[in-house]
Enzyme design. Structure first.
Site, PDB file in Angstrom:
ATOM      1  N   ASP A 508      39.011  36.811  37.667  1.00 24.04           N
ATOM      2  CA  ASP A 508      40.124  37.722  37.908  1.00 24.04           C
ATOM      3  C   ASP A 508      39.917  39.037  37.159  1.00 24.04           C
ATOM      4  OD1 ASP A 508      42.516  38.555  38.986  1.00 24.04           O
ATOM      5  OD2 ASP A 508      43.704  36.916  38.158  1.00 24.04           O
ATOM      6  N   ASP A 575      47.809  38.320  46.414  1.00 25.67           N
ATOM      7  CA  ASP A 575      48.762  37.500  45.670  1.00 25.67           C
ATOM      8  C   ASP A 575      49.987  37.151  46.506  1.00 25.67           C
ATOM      9  OD1 ASP A 575      47.296  37.259  43.363  1.00 25.67           O
ATOM     10  OD2 ASP A 575      48.266  38.919  42.325  1.00 25.67           O
TER      11      ASP A 575
END
Length: 762
Positions: A508, A575
């Site tokens: 990430d 997301d």
């Protein structure tokens, strides 16, 4: 007229007679030509006197004979070409340069800007020589396409051919090498640029794009992808007027807001008809993509590194390699363009051993627990997940240091044994004992001010001396331009991966780059050197752990680009996991990227981002269009919902090979790509086997309505002479389904969906 033999040509040639370079691909041709000028000696420029050739762009489009269309260079319209230097400016501002340069009279968008040692900006590139060879060179330190697998006795691929053209500026001592590679069976030109300083003085590159192309006007339109966090890659289509259209990122990442992609299309272009010329940048950092309709109604398009905060010093003997741009031509609309990109990425960009494998169905604990978890909670999730057929548990943020919220511990990659007694190995052993695999989340590029690493090495964070740095999510960015920082990251991650049986890593990155200061790196070089550092990190990790399944993520889909695909076969798409939102996000993504690269999961409802409730079935249909997994607390599902999970797992195993390897077709949507779609709010897409033996049609009714009839969908990609049978026994001719249409079953409700599996029976 071009005969069939000419039409079947694949290769690159230079014709001495008409002085043209021709690249012949599957259905398209790319042509460049040399145009000569007799340059008169002027005060201080004796070295530029004599006969010089400029490289001009002639054509890129449907297949034509080699060297055709040279008249498009319009040499006779410039008196400068006849040795009259008094009108050089008109020539510079009108000639269709194959690679444009700034400061010497071309006021259209330039590709190369060079500042000399005295501080003056100016460049002029003329022809020096060329090379044609089989195969393709690697770009040192950069992701790039690679040659096909078939090779000659020498081991060099004959299915990939490369042309290198050297241009030079003798006043600066620069040599600019333009590289063009083509791949058998694909309408693709892979372009890159290398600039070498063969002079006696240093120069500074202040702009260095990777590709430039000139096109006729012909009422063209532009398609780009824009958005923001949780709504990435929305399709934007609009006419091209006079002036310049530019998209790009200055954030140090390819970004949620814009995308390193640009397409120029004919007005009539839709899914399966019309011309499309697309550009995609194999890079994950700041970029620019621009198109200008010039005063003479030509289009000049360019793509490459952003010139924002960019200045690269070239000392004598040094060189600079720009990343790669991929040009795709389609005469079969956006559908043809998409399938070309998909094939190109699967065959010539993604290197992972997981590329053609069914990925494990995973469950990620993030939306189930956020930071509030311990070993027992993870094992509880794993036990229930295993009973439903899920194959991997991914432990997300919160397992290291003193990490119980966003505001501490990034950089301190030491297992928190209060949460995980016995460390990573104990957890992995127990997960493995259940018959599941373990995956782990990292954010290796960041450092929290509240961390032991920052207290020990505050100079390891990007910062401008004397200025308070900007925090984002309570974190700074590690200075990956420094080799000791990269070494630390590699060793600390490798230590965790070596300590336990970890099969998957979610990499990430959750903030843009700001405060571009470094104790070791010049400010104008930080953004690009940082990105080179990220590539080096992932390359070194994968060299140590070649079987690792790596999934890149950047606060969702903020770095979903071809550069990342070179290192990871899949990228977290967004997301926003709401199924209805994901329809448009995944459509924009699969405009370029194959479904096998799209990280897509089933999440809980009401959705944590938008608060919408969508049926479990439709959440599964949408997630099946990607890598497939779950983002929820499975221990809180009802027995009925667990039964649906088991059914979705069965569907995944039944259809994933087809979805992963098949040809992708958009059948209907609400996007501006196709101008003949109905106004009905629905979306349908197909995966078709390469041999056309089967197909999966996915249909989602986004919004229901009163007194609506069933919808007719015109399928694509089938064998027109074949007979196809559905699960319920109904049979249809391939020609019937494509030309007359398929009548969908009537379904009820917003967000309702259906899967149709067609199998050819004769």
């Amino acid at each position: 007229m071009m005969n069939k033999q000419d039409n079947d040509l694949f290769g690159i040639e230079y014709n001495e007679e008409n002085r043209c370079f021709t690249l012949q691909m599957e259905h398209s041709t790319y042509i460049m030509g040399l145009a000569g000028a007799e340059i008169q000696a002027q005060t201080g420029s004796e070295g530029m006197a004599g006969r010089k050739d400029y490289l001009g762009h002639v054509y890129y489009g449907k297949k034509v004979r080699s060297g055709a269309g040279r008249a498009l260079l319009r040499e006779k319209e410039y008196s400068y070409m006849d040795g009259k230097p008094g009108d050089k400016c008109t020539f510079m501002d009108g000639f269709p340069f194959e690679y444009s340069f700034g400061g010497t009279g071309d006021f259209r968008p330039d590709s190369l800007e060079v500042r000399n040692a005295d501080g003056f900006v100016g460049c002029e590139l003329t022809y020096r020589g060329y090379r044609i060879f089989d195969g393709k060179k690697k770009l040192e330190g950069l992701p790039a396409t690679f040659p096909g697998k078939s090779a000659s006795a020498s081991g060099i691929s004959e299915d990939t051919k490369t042309l290198e053209i050297d241009l030079e500026d003798t006043a600066l001592g620069l040599v600019v090498t333009l590289s063009y590679s083509i791949f058998r069976g694909l309408d693709v030109v892979a372009r890159s640029v290398r600039v070498a300083n063969e002079g006696a003085r240093a120069v500074a590159l202040e702009k260095c794009l990777s590709a430039c192309i000139e096109l006729p006007w012909e009422n063209r339109e532009i398609v780009t992808l824009s958005g923001s966090w949780a709504r990435e890659r929305s399709i934007d289509r609009r006419p091209i007027g006079h002036g310049r259209v530019e998209v790009g990122s200055k954030r140090g990442i390819s970004s949620h807001q814009e995308h390193p992609f640009l397409a120029i299309c004919s007005e009539d272009a839709g899914e399966e008809k019309g011309e499309v010329l697309a550009m995609s940048f194999v890079y994950s950092g700041s970029f620019t993509a621009e198109v200008e309709r010039t005063q003479h109604d030509a289009l000049r398009a360019g793509m490459g590194l952003s010139d924002h905060n960019f200045s690269w010093t070239l000392t004598p003997g040094s060189s600079f390699q720009a990343p790669e741009v991929l040009l795709v031509y389609s005469a079969e609309g956006f559908g043809g363009m998409s399938r070309t990109f998909h094939t190109l990425f699967r065959e010539h960009l993604i290197r992972s051993p997981w590329l053609h494998k069914k990925r494990p169905i995973l469950i990620n604990n993030w939306e189930a627990t956020y930071f509030d978890f311990n070993k027992e909670k993870l094992l509880e999730i794993a036990r229930v997940a295993k009973s439903a057929g899920i194959e991997m548990l991914v432990m997300d943020d919160g397992w290291f240091g003193r990490r119980s919220s966003d505001n501490s511990s990034l950089g301190d990659w030491v297992v928190n044994e209060e949460k995980l007694p016995g460390g990573m190995k104990a957890l992995a052993d127990e997960i493995n004992a259940l018959g599941m695999e373990l995956g782990v989340w990292f954010e290796p590029e960041m450092i929290c001010p509240d961390s032991d690493l920052y207290r020990d090495h505050p100079d390891w964070a990007l910062a401008i001396p004397g200025r308070a740095a900007s925090e984002c999510r309570s974190q700074f960015v590690l200075d990956l331009t420094r080799p000791e920082v990269r070494d630390y990251v590699v060793e600390i991650i490798s230590g965790i991966l070596e300590s336990a049986n970890i099969a998957y890593v979610k990499w990430d990155m959750n903030r843009p780059l700001t405060d571009l200061g470094s104790t070791m790196t010049a400010g104008g070089e930080i953004l690009h050197r940082y990105m080179l550092g990220v590539y080096e990190l992932q390359e070194r990790i994968l060299e140590r752990f070649p079987k690792l399944l790596l999934e890149n993520c950047t606060s969702g889909g903020g770095r979903f680009d071809p550069g990342m695909l070179y290192y990871s076969p899949q990228i977290w798409c967004s997301d926003d996991t709401d199924a209805m939102e994901r329809l448009s996000i995944q459509e924009g993504t699969t405009l370029i990227y194959p479904p096998s690269a799209v990280g897509a999961h089933v999440s809980i409802c009401p959705n944590h981002i938008v608060g919408r409730t969508t049926s479990f079935a439709t959440r599964g249909v949408v997630a099946l269009a990607g890598t497939f997994g779950y983002e929820l607390d499975i221990t809180k599902l009802s027995e009925e919902e667990l039964a649906e999970v088991r059914g979705q797992v069965e569907q995944y195993h039944a259809y994933n090979d087809l979805i992963r390897e098949g040809d992708f077709f958009r059948i209907c949507s609400m996007s501006p790509l196709s101008k003949n779609n109905t106004d009905r709010p629905s979306y349908a897409w197909m995966s078709v086997a390469g041999d056309r033996s089967e197909a999966l049609l996915s249909y989602v009714q986004v919004r229901g309505g009163a007194n609506l009839r069933s919808e007719v969908l015109y399928l694509q990609g089938l064998d027109p002479k074949g007979v196809y049978q559905l699960q319920d026994g109904r049979q249809f001719g391939g020609d019937e389904l494509m030309n007359m249409g398929f009548v969908t079953d009537r379904i009820w409700g917003d967000g309702a969906s259906t899967l149709y599996h067609f199998v050819r029976v004769s």
